[in-house]
Design a protein around this motif. Sequence first.
Motif, mmCIF file in Angstrom:
data_model
loop_
_atom_site.group_PDB
_atom_site.id
_atom_site.type_symbol
_atom_site.label_atom_id
_atom_site.label_comp_id
_atom_site.label_asym_id
_atom_site.label_seq_id
_atom_site.Cartn_x
_atom_site.Cartn_y
_atom_site.Cartn_z
ATOM 1 N N ALA A 113 -25.216 -56.529 -22.196
ATOM 2 C CA ALA A 113 -26.349 -57.434 -22.390
ATOM 3 C C ALA A 113 -27.077 -57.636 -21.070
ATOM 4 O O ALA A 113 -26.452 -57.733 -20.015
ATOM 5 N N GLY A 114 -28.399 -57.708 -21.115
ATOM 6 C CA GLY A 114 -29.173 -57.912 -19.892
ATOM 7 C C GLY A 114 -28.998 -56.758 -18.931
ATOM 8 O O GLY A 114 -29.121 -55.589 -19.293
ATOM 9 N N SER A 115 -28.680 -57.076 -17.673
ATOM 10 C CA SER A 115 -28.483 -56.026 -16.672
ATOM 11 C C SER A 115 -27.402 -55.046 -17.094
ATOM 12 O O SER A 115 -27.488 -53.844 -16.816
ATOM 13 N N SER A 116 -26.373 -55.537 -17.766
ATOM 14 C CA SER A 116 -25.298 -54.648 -18.232
ATOM 15 C C SER A 116 -25.812 -53.629 -19.235
ATOM 16 O O SER A 116 -25.298 -52.514 -19.320
ATOM 17 N N ALA A 117 -26.828 -54.001 -20.009
ATOM 18 C CA ALA A 117 -27.446 -53.051 -20.936
ATOM 19 C C ALA A 117 -28.231 -51.990 -20.167
ATOM 20 O O ALA A 117 -28.280 -50.826 -20.567
ATOM 21 N N PHE A 118 -28.828 -52.405 -19.050
ATOM 22 C CA PHE A 118 -29.647 -51.466 -18.286
ATOM 23 C C PHE A 118 -28.789 -50.432 -17.565
ATOM 24 O O PHE A 118 -29.268 -49.361 -17.210
ATOM 25 N N ILE A 119 -27.505 -50.759 -17.349
ATOM 26 C CA ILE A 119 -26.570 -49.763 -16.820
ATOM 27 C C ILE A 119 -26.536 -48.585 -17.779
ATOM 28 O O ILE A 119 -26.617 -47.414 -17.380
#
Length: 391
Positions: free
Chosen positions: A67-73
């Motif tokens: 979610a959020g930055s973790s999704a952008f990973i």
Amino acid sequence: MISTTYLNLDHQKAERVGAHETAREIAHQPHLWLDVLNLIDTNKSQILAFLDPIFEIPNLRIILTGAGSSAFIGEAAQGLVQKNTGKITQALATTDLVTHPELFFMDDVPTLLISFARSGNSPESVETVRLADLHASNLYHFIITCNEEGQLAEYARQHKSNTHCLQLPKEANDKSLAMTGSFTSMLLSVLLISDLKAMISKKEEVASASKYAEYILNNYPPKFQKIADLDFERVIFLGSGPLLGIARECHLKLQELTDGQVVCKHDSFLGFRHGPRAVLNEKSLVVFLFSHDAHVYQYERDLAKSISSDLREIPSISFGIQEKDDFDSILNVSNSSSDNTVGDFNVLVATLIGQLLGFYKSLALGLHPDSPSVSGAISRVVQGVKIYNKH
């Protein structure tokens, strides 16, 4: 007593302006990457024992989620993981999977769900793991987390038959609001585990990326500080391929750290021409995250030249080109070292651009980078998300 200095701020000043944790976490990344590399290399046999049989499944599908930055990973890593594994790989945010699991999970397709989580306690991240178990009968979990006490880490301890948890060093668990070291260390991790058999060459590339980042952190903070003092209200981050995901992370990082006072956008270089370029105005700053691929760079360079010739004289920052090209940037962030061979790990170094710009713009606006949200609308672990069971 020698005072510790991070990003040109001594400890006392950083504490006074609420920036110490963020400054330390950004500055520590080159060392953190080497720690993560060593961790994965040390546990290589265990990871291979779990992943090798899974990667041998003919029609395996890999989902990268967070979610959020973790999704952008996942967005940044998707193409590289697919290239490394030869398996269809998709980046799907937990925030999409929670609301529409039936649109994404396929019961008859073997699936490896790779979850990224700094805390491992985000409601959507926990629910996605549960939903995956319900909607996919042949499912494997690989959890990459920075918090051994989080719910996802606990899930891994209770489901060892089909789950492996990569617990990153404690230093990866950022204390500040904005994800910095946690983002890059989790991104590094998935790139490494997807190609463990090439670890020897990867070690050299990660070491080179670490040196490149160290060079930037030692030489560029005053330049970013100067740019942060400029009067801009919009920032557009552009990247191609894996760097498009990094552009999105930079977009979020600057917007978070400035509490929304600077509105950001991200796009691909080619995509930006198809309408989104309308967002440019006299209060804009453009950040070019250039590819190290010479073929791709030709497309990117054409847009940079076009924006450079705009009569409104819109300033830009360039990352990743060694020599000055035929367009003007107010800052060209590159490594002067001739032996810079970072390979695919240039995505780690590119992430620093958004972090540094966000950090110094936050200070320039009188905010506290460690906790920039004045209203408390955003927090380190998302609040207020209620999970509903679907009947």
